[in-house]
Design an enzyme around this catalytic site. Structure first.
Site: not given
Length: 153
Positions: A41, A17, A128, A90
């Site tokens: 989440k 990040h 994460s 990514r």
């Protein structure tokens, strides 16, 4: 003024990040890191802790602001006058997911463009979810988070 929103839950904020924000800074007058609420989440860290870590990471950079937001990302963009949404990629899986969100955001607000940046190769494996798993199982995750907050891990 060119304002970009970098939205996410940042649970926790990682070197990946940080990399995206630092590399995007020359492109924008201001980057707002929007710590959002994602109903899908379950968070490991409190909202206050996540915001504090990000503020610590960019405490010496006046072009970066950290704000909590709830609701649609495009609505928050309008509220803060952001013309751009900044997203890090990514891998191709990220692109498939993020491109659909970008298309939906564009349909909701045609004035907002999504800007994709590839994560630096040496940081592409960091995410994460994996960092949270390392922490849950008492592993050492310091190498995956910004230097400024490593003492908290």
């Amino acid at each position: 003024m060119k304002i970009a929103l970098f939205p996410g839950s940042f649970d926790p904020f990682t070197k990946g990040h940080e990399d995206i924000v630092l590399r995007a800074l020359p492109l924008f007058d201001k980057i707002v890191i929007g710590v959002g609420s994602n109903t899908a989440k379950k968070y490991l860290f409190t909202l206050e802790q996540r915001i504090a870590w990000i503020k610590t990471t960019f405490k010496n950079n006046p072009k970066v602001e950290v704000i909590f937001y709830d609701g649609l990302t495009v609505d928050f963009c309008a509220k803060i006058n952001a013309q751009y949404i900044l997203r890090g990629l990514r891998n191709p899986t990220d692109y498939g997911y993020e491109s659909n969100i970008a298309l939906m955001n564009k349909a909701l607000n045609n004035n907002i463009e999504t800007i994709f940046m590839l994560t630096s190769p040496e940081l592409m494996a960091i995410n994460s979810t994996i960092v949270r798993d390392i922490l849950i199982y008492k592993g050492d995750a310091k190498q995956f988070v910004p230097t400024s907050i490593q003492n908290d891990f």
